[in-house]
Design an enzyme around this catalytic site. Structure first.
Site, mmCIF file in Angstrom:
data_model
loop_
_atom_site.group_PDB
_atom_site.id
_atom_site.type_symbol
_atom_site.label_atom_id
_atom_site.label_comp_id
_atom_site.label_asym_id
_atom_site.label_seq_id
_atom_site.Cartn_x
_atom_site.Cartn_y
_atom_site.Cartn_z
ATOM 1 N N SER A 142 0.849 -1.187 0.000
ATOM 2 C CA SER A 142 0.000 0.000 0.000
ATOM 3 C C SER A 142 0.885 1.237 0.000
ATOM 4 O O SER A 142 2.023 1.209 0.484
ATOM 5 C CB SER A 142 -0.888 0.011 1.250
ATOM 6 O OG SER A 142 -1.525 1.263 1.411
ATOM 7 N N TYR A 155 -1.460 -1.059 10.244
ATOM 8 C CA TYR A 155 -1.554 -1.211 8.793
ATOM 9 C C TYR A 155 -0.259 -0.740 8.132
ATOM 10 O O TYR A 155 0.313 -1.434 7.286
ATOM 11 C CB TYR A 155 -2.762 -0.434 8.278
ATOM 12 C CG TYR A 155 -3.050 -0.638 6.820
ATOM 13 C CD1 TYR A 155 -3.677 -1.795 6.380
ATOM 14 C CD2 TYR A 155 -2.702 0.329 5.882
ATOM 15 C CE1 TYR A 155 -3.958 -1.986 5.030
ATOM 16 C CE2 TYR A 155 -2.978 0.149 4.544
ATOM 17 C CZ TYR A 155 -3.599 -1.015 4.119
ATOM 18 O OH TYR A 155 -3.869 -1.197 2.785
#
Length: 189
Positions: A142, A155
């Site tokens: 990401s 995350y």
């Protein structure tokens, strides 16, 4: 004479990017193994794959479970001569400040986003290396691996780990005819 069908495993295939990748691969003639814990979503992806003329098998897989990865490997290896592509796409997010978000939520994000990809690579890379035509691994990270958004530490950390894993694998596998790509998308619907 037609080329042999290529086979890909796509984790996190029940929706979002996983579904989009599966449909795109199907359009290009790939045989797919769709892996997810969301069986209903996985079946919907298989229907989308069939709608574009593709072939998909749905499997229930918790990517955090190394034993489940091994069982999938053993079953696929018994049925197929080669694996051409592993797409480690499964991922989850959890928001919370460091020191406030419960550690069990941290653990689950680590287990799915980072350990899941590690398990997949550890289990399937040896088989990918045997593919005489060469093979590939796609690890989905990401933009958060670089942006380090507040309240997203778990995350962010896992996605940075996926980038490091991928860069290391690329160097290790360069001579083995196994390519490695890490994808770092931004936010999307």
């Amino acid at each position: 004479m037609s080329a042999r069908p290529r086979t890909a495993i796509v984790t996190g295939a029940a929706g979002g990017l996983g579904r989009a990748l599966a449909v795109r691969l199907a359009r290009n003639g790939w045989r797919l193994v769709l892996a997810d814990v969301d069986d209903e979503g996985n079946r919907a992806t298989a229907e989308a794959v069939a709608d574009v003329g593709g072939d998909a098998e749905c499997v229930h897989l918790d990517v955090a479970d190394a034993g489940a990865w091994q069982a999938l490997h053993d079953r696929l290896r018994a049925d197929r001569p080669h694996l051409d592509l592993l797409v480690n796409n499964a991922g989850i997010a959890a928001a919370g400040n460091v020191g406030e978000m419960p550690l069990d939520r941290w653990r689950r994000v680590l287990d799915v986003n980072l350990s899941g990809g590690i398990h997949g690579c550890h289990t399937f890379v040896p088989w990918l290396k045997e593919n005489p035509a060469g093979a590939h691994v796609v690890n989905v990270a990401s933009f958060a691996a670089f942006a380090s958004f507040p309240e997203m530490a778990a995350y962010n950390v896992t996605k940075a780990g996926v980038v490091a894993l991928s860069e290391t694998m690329r160097a290790e596998l360069a001579a083995e005819r196994v390519g490695v790509t890490v994808v770092c998308p931004g936010f999307f619907a």
